[in-house]
Design an enzyme around this catalytic site. Structure first.
Site, PDB file in Angstrom:
ATOM      1  N   LYS A  56      -3.695 -20.478  16.010  1.00 33.51           N
ATOM      2  CA  LYS A  56      -2.721 -20.269  17.081  1.00 33.51           C
ATOM      3  C   LYS A  56      -2.508 -18.785  17.350  1.00 33.51           C
ATOM      4  O   LYS A  56      -2.262 -18.384  18.491  1.00 33.51           O
ATOM      5  CB  LYS A  56      -1.399 -20.957  16.735  1.00 33.51           C
TER       6      LYS A  56
ATOM      7  N   ARG B 132      -8.533 -30.259   7.646  1.00 32.81           N
ATOM      8  CA  ARG B 132      -8.215 -29.942   9.029  1.00 32.81           C
ATOM      9  C   ARG B 132      -9.462 -30.042   9.889  1.00 32.81           C
ATOM     10  O   ARG B 132     -10.601 -30.043   9.389  1.00 32.81           O
ATOM     11  CB  ARG B 132      -7.622 -28.542   9.139  1.00 32.81           C
TER      12      ARG B 132
ATOM     13  N   GLU C   7       5.595 -26.199  14.311  1.00 29.65           N
ATOM     14  CA  GLU C   7       6.428 -25.035  14.564  1.00 29.65           C
ATOM     15  C   GLU C   7       6.251 -24.657  16.028  1.00 29.65           C
ATOM     16  O   GLU C   7       5.110 -24.460  16.483  1.00 29.65           O
ATOM     17  CB  GLU C   7       6.019 -23.857  13.670  1.00 29.65           C
TER      18      GLU C   7
END
Length: 587
Positions: A293, A283, A36
């Site tokens: 983020k 992750r 994104e």
């Protein structure tokens, strides 16, 4: 395409190999990286990029780069450009990529908005979606908890006709932001909260970087994700573990679209759409590092760092600016592997990988951070020699360079002790040391500042028979120190970096505090430096080993008048020591 199992394997590659053996996707392998564009990519994204690209490459498949641009309020063109640049820099090659056109072959989720909208109408007609008037707060209250079932919306049983009309009016922009949503009709009693009538579309009157003002409604990620994969023919949708609980929803949406469809397309809804397989992996988490983020954006906006590409940031652009190479990041990701369970990786392993890579590829140079003047009393005044210095002992092909040598030099303050401790082999009164690529010198006098007692100058003698650092009489000198010629050295700026956070887990804070409490006020130290003259022509991005000091990279802030170097990593090989100790413990 090859169905052979690749040499390097993990549980994901095992799944792909098994699917190929079973003919699940006709032997095809097609993966994607779907960021994104709401921030810069970080080292965790690098792991995902290299995994997805690596799986495709290992099985002679294809790899897509797709912008999952479904949220116009948080997406910016700057982020799009940085993502494309970072993926390219890491070495991943996507379908349609061209070297002379950065955007060639890049796919956009927003290009599928028309098809997604058509499928949403189809789900309304099938009685599997409805328009809901509950506010976000009301929806949250009726969703339930892990131990309590949700409550059905009072608008859940609207007729198909009413839902179609309202959804059409949503599309036409007749309603204000947040006033209505389109929700999937699944199961408010489901133990999986993601299946409790999730939102498919929300009303957002905001311009989109790709579609402009065409759409006043935007799809939610869970609705868009699987459909984008389906449209592109993705076979294996590889995601991080936080999406594991979303997989049933991923499958439900695809199955709902396929309900009533037939393989030959003769049914009332047409042919079946492609249904990819979602696989989750752990992750990346690093010590002393934040991967959120949102929090990284706060660091940028609050001025705690100089930008997304600040060399203290874990962003790919920050690591690049600091001097990291794509080869080192690829090696790091290969070493940590792919797991099913979340864990924390020691950042020292990342530092080890860049240190090993730069040891092989970085030319050597000499620089002095804390200068102490040395005068060679018996060296002819006005004489200058050009000494031969090896550029990289690890790679003879890199050749040699000329380094000027004169009567007055700078050495590091730490390379002299007036009262040396035991086993101190550097310069001290009466002790002889080797000047790197130069001569053997002996300290004969020490000059101090009368006011402070600080040593400000050393007087030494040199042995003219020892050029190159070896004595013809065979005497052994244990210490070797670096230096620069005072008359020829250029002044530069050096930026020394430490961890951005003081704790291994930046989120480990006392009650009432947040992660900012652990910000390291000493994470950046800017100091002057004296460099050998050949470094004055170094270009932005060039990397060097400053002998005995660490690895450094030329920063974009550099000018011809004042070069700027970022310290990438020190020479201290902590990880190798840890690894050696671990191996010894297992024996």
């Amino acid at each position: 395409m090859s169905t052979d199992r690749p040499t390097s394997t993990d549980f994901i590659r095992e799944i792909v190999a098994e699917d190929n053996r079973n003919g699940r996707f006709g032997g095809r392998v097609h993966t994607r990286f779907p960021p994104e564009p709401n921030g810069y990519l970080h080292i965790g994204h690098a792991k995902s990029i290299l995994l997805n690209y690596g799986v495709a490459a290992d099985f002679a498949g294809q790899f897509n780069l797709r912008m999952d641009d479904t949220n116009p309020e948080k997406e910016e063109q700057e982020y799009v450009d940085s993502i494309i640049d970072d993926v390219r820099w890491l070495g991943a090659r996507w379908v349609g990529m061209q070297d002379d056109d950065p955007r060639a072959g890049v796919l956009w989720g927003s290009n599928y908005f028309d098809q997604m909208y058509a499928w949403a109408i189809e789900l309304v007609k099938k009685g599997k979606a409805y328009v809901c008037d509950l506010s976000a707060e009301e929806m949250s209250r009726t969703r339930g908890t892990l131990t309590q079932p949700g409550k059905e919306s009072p608008f859940r049983n609207r007729s198909v006709e009413e839902n179609l009309e309202l959804f059409h009016r949503m599309r036409q922009g007749e309603f204000p932001d947040g006033s209505r949503t389109l929700r999937a009709k699944i199961d408010m009693q489901s133990p999986n909260l993601n299946l409790r009538d999730p939102v498919m579309y929300r009303i957002v009157h905001a311009p989109h970087h790709n579609t402009g003002d065409k759409w006043p409604i935007y799809p939610m990620y869970d609705w868009a994700h699987g459909l984008e994969d389906s449209i592109e023919g993705i076979t294996h949708s590889i995601c991080t573990l936080e999406f594991e609980n979303h997989r049933p929803l991923y499958d439900w949406f695809l199955d709902a679209v396929n309900e009533g469809r037939t393989a030959d397309g003769a049914g009332p809804w047409g042919g079946r759409i492609h249904h990819p397989r979602q696989i989750e992996f752990a992750r990346l988490n690093l010590t002393y590092t934040l991967m959120s983020k949102r929090k990284l954006l706060e660091l940028v906006r609050e001025g705690s760092v100089r930008g997304w590409d600040d060399p203290r940031m874990p962003t790919i652009s920050g690591l690049r600016r600091r001097g990291y190479t794509p080869e080192a990041i690829r090696e790091f990701c290969a070493r940590i592997g792919v797991a099913k369970v979340d864990s924390v990786v020691d950042v020292q392993l990342l530092e080890y990988c860049i240190r090993e890579d730069l040891n092989r590829r970085a030319p050597r140079a000499m620089a002095v951070l804390k200068p102490l003047r040395v005068i060679l009393d018996n060296y002819p005044e006005g004489q200058v020699e050009e000494l031969d210095a090896v550029n990289n002992p690890e790679d003879p092909g890199m050749g040699t360079r000329k380094v000027p040598f004169s009567r007055e030099l700078y050495i590091e303050q730490d390379d002299f002790r007036e009262d040396p401790p035991k086993k101190y082999f550097r310069l001290s009164p009466g002790q002889e040391v080797r000047l790197r690529w130069g001569y053997l010198v002996r300290c004969v006098d020490v000059v101090k500042d009368p006011a402070t007692g600080e040593v400000v100058e050393l007087h030494c003698t040199y042995d003219p028979e020892t050029r190159g650092g070896n004595a013809p009489d065979g005497r052994k000198v244990k210490g070797t120190i670096h230096w620069v010629s005072a008359a020829h050295a250029r002044q530069a700026e050096v930026r020394l970096y430490d961890h951005l956070f003081t704790k291994e887990d930046p989120n480990d804070v006392p009650e009432g505090c947040d992660w900012r409490t652990n910000l390291n006020a000493k994470s950046l130290d800017v100091v002057p430096c004296w460099i050998e003259p050949g470094l004055a022509s170094a270009k932005v991005g060039d990397r060097y080993q400053f002998e005995r000091l660490g690895y450094f990279s030329v920063d974009p802030d550099s000018t011809a008048e004042r070069p700027v170097f970022n310290r990438t990593v020190t020479l201290r090989d902590t990880w190798a020591k840890i690894e050696k100790a671990q191996q010894a413990g297992r024996q």
